[in-house]
Scaffold this motif. Structure first.
Motif, mmCIF file in Angstrom:
data_model
loop_
_atom_site.group_PDB
_atom_site.id
_atom_site.type_symbol
_atom_site.label_atom_id
_atom_site.label_comp_id
_atom_site.label_asym_id
_atom_site.label_seq_id
_atom_site.Cartn_x
_atom_site.Cartn_y
_atom_site.Cartn_z
ATOM 1 N N ILE A 1 2.627 1.831 -3.394
ATOM 2 C CA ILE A 1 1.739 2.404 -4.410
ATOM 3 C C ILE A 1 1.434 3.871 -4.116
ATOM 4 C CG2 ILE A 1 -0.573 2.245 -5.410
ATOM 5 C CD1 ILE A 1 -0.436 -0.782 -4.939
ATOM 6 N N CYS A 2 1.127 4.176 -2.836
ATOM 7 C CA CYS A 2 0.785 5.556 -2.467
ATOM 8 C C CYS A 2 1.963 6.498 -2.666
ATOM 9 C CB CYS A 2 0.315 5.601 -1.019
ATOM 10 S SG CYS A 2 -1.279 4.795 -0.745
ATOM 11 N N ASN A 3 3.157 6.054 -2.281
ATOM 12 C CA ASN A 3 4.330 6.913 -2.426
ATOM 13 C C ASN A 3 4.612 7.227 -3.892
ATOM 14 O OD1 ASN A 3 7.751 6.795 -1.072
ATOM 15 N ND2 ASN A 3 6.442 8.500 -1.600
ATOM 16 N N ALA B 1 2.327 6.961 -6.433
ATOM 17 C CA ALA B 1 1.192 7.634 -7.057
ATOM 18 C C ALA B 1 1.089 9.097 -6.645
ATOM 19 C CB ALA B 1 -0.102 6.895 -6.705
ATOM 20 N N VAL B 2 1.366 9.398 -5.391
ATOM 21 C CA VAL B 2 1.190 10.764 -4.899
ATOM 22 C C VAL B 2 2.433 11.607 -5.117
ATOM 23 C CG1 VAL B 2 0.680 12.162 -2.850
ATOM 24 C CG2 VAL B 2 -0.503 9.978 -3.196
ATOM 25 N N THR C 1 0.826 -1.207 0.000
ATOM 26 C CA THR C 1 0.000 0.000 0.000
ATOM 27 C C THR C 1 0.862 1.259 0.000
ATOM 28 O OG1 THR C 1 -1.745 -1.169 1.196
ATOM 29 C CG2 THR C 1 -1.811 1.238 1.222
ATOM 30 N N CYS C 2 1.872 1.285 0.867
ATOM 31 C CA CYS C 2 2.744 2.468 0.942
ATOM 32 C C CYS C 2 3.583 2.625 -0.316
ATOM 33 C CB CYS C 2 3.639 2.364 2.178
ATOM 34 S SG CYS C 2 2.744 2.509 3.736
#
Length: 342
Positions: free
Chosen positions: A108-110, A112-113, A105-106
């Protein structure tokens, strides 16, 4: 019912519970159906070489085979062990799944954002550090402690470096030095336990003593100030003195648990007035009770009447002192009686 009849009835009972016919059991044991029938009719006993195959086929223990009755206690212990293994395995899977979900999750979030990987490495190394304590010990049979301690040490340093990469600064030098000193204690304990079998506990306490002063010195080297010799070392020396006194009472005092508990309670009660007065002396006089006032009920009541909340400390001290003295007296009586009987 004689022994043969009891044995035969038990074999028949366990065969039926296993859902086997005499023919099916005979085929598993490579004997004739009439042989099984003779066992159950108490006409003969199985050969000694057949004990283990029969136990495996009927799902019984050798003890149950020879006693011809169910070992309920053993079955309860087996069920409890199975439940415990299930809890442990479930917990391991829970942690492993949690680490995997957090990392993915982290990641992908790192990306993507922020379109880069920066704080993700903090999460990754943090999860790796947790894995060293929750899952890694179950993956090895030998040298678990050394492997897990080494892995945790490496992950801790990597976590520190990941934080430094994210925020920058020169603090990393002090952080690495303090971390190295902190890791020296568990590694020192492990080395004492692994390579020196005698007097392990006293040596571990000695290692802790040296480690406390070394850690304070390393922290002082990176923070500066005049607090090391004027404040930190005197307080640490006092605390270490209480530690050694308590350890000596537990380890070397030739007495029973009552007397040892009383001595430990007495040391714990004396720690309050000694540390408070030492802090008043080294830092500033905060208006707390003097050492001798802790023993005075009258001065405690005067402070309470004046609305000074510091009266609570003498109250706690006096209660602990009475309890510790009661334990010591009880311990002395028990020791005298024990030695008189001896």
């Amino acid at each position: 019912m004689n022994e043969k009849e009891s044995f035969g009835a038990y074999i028949r009972k366990k065969r039926l519970e296993a859902g086997l016919t005499q023919k099916e059991l005979a085929e598993q044991l490579f004997v004739t159906e009439s042989t099984v029938s003779k066992w159950e009719r108490a006409l003969s006993y199985p050969d000694v070489s057949m004990v283990m195959p029969i136990c495996a086929a009927l799902h019984i223990t050798e003890h149950e085979f020879f006693t011809a009755c169910d070992d309920d206690q053993a079955h309860v212990q087996e069920r409890q062990a199975a439940v415990w293994r299930g809890v442990v395995n479930g917990t391991r899977r829970f942690f492993a799944a949690g680490y995997a979900i957090a990392v993915v999750t982290c990641f992908i979030c790192n990306l993507a954002v922020f379109h880069t990987l920066d704080w993700f490495w903090i999460v990754l190394t943090g999860c790796a550090l947790g894995f060293c304590f929750t899952n890694l010990p179950f993956l090895f049979r030998g040298n678990r402690l050394a492997i897990c301690l080494g892995s945790a040490s490496g992950c801790l340093i990597l976590l520190l470096l990941a934080c430094w990469m994210h925020v920058g600064g020169w603090w990393i030098l002090g952080g690495l030095a303090i971390t190295a000193v902190c890791l020296a204690l568990p590694w020192g304990w492990w080395a004492i336990w692994r390579f020196y079998g005698k007097h392990v506990l006293p040596l571990c306490v000695a290692a802790l003593t040296v480690w406390v002063f070394l850690l304070l010195a390393v922290i002082w080297a990176f923070t500066g100030g005049h607090w090391l010799f004027t404040l930190a070392y005197p307080l640490a020396l006092t605390g270490i003195a209480f530690l050694w006194a308590g350890f000596a009472a537990l380890y070397w005092l030739p007495a029973g648990p009552w007397l040892k508990t009383g001595v430990i309670a007495l040391l714990a009660s004396l720690a309050t007035p000694i540390f408070n007065n030492l802090c008043d002396l080294l830092i500033e006089d905060m208006g707390g009770p003097a050492f001798w006032e802790y023993f005075s009920v009258r001065h405690m009541l005067i402070r309470r009447a004046a609305g000074d909340v510091s009266w609570v400390n003498p109250l706690i001290f006096q209660i602990m002192l009475v309890c510790s003295l009661a334990l010591i007296i009880t311990g002395v009586i028990v020791e005298v009686r024990r030695r008189n009987r001896a």
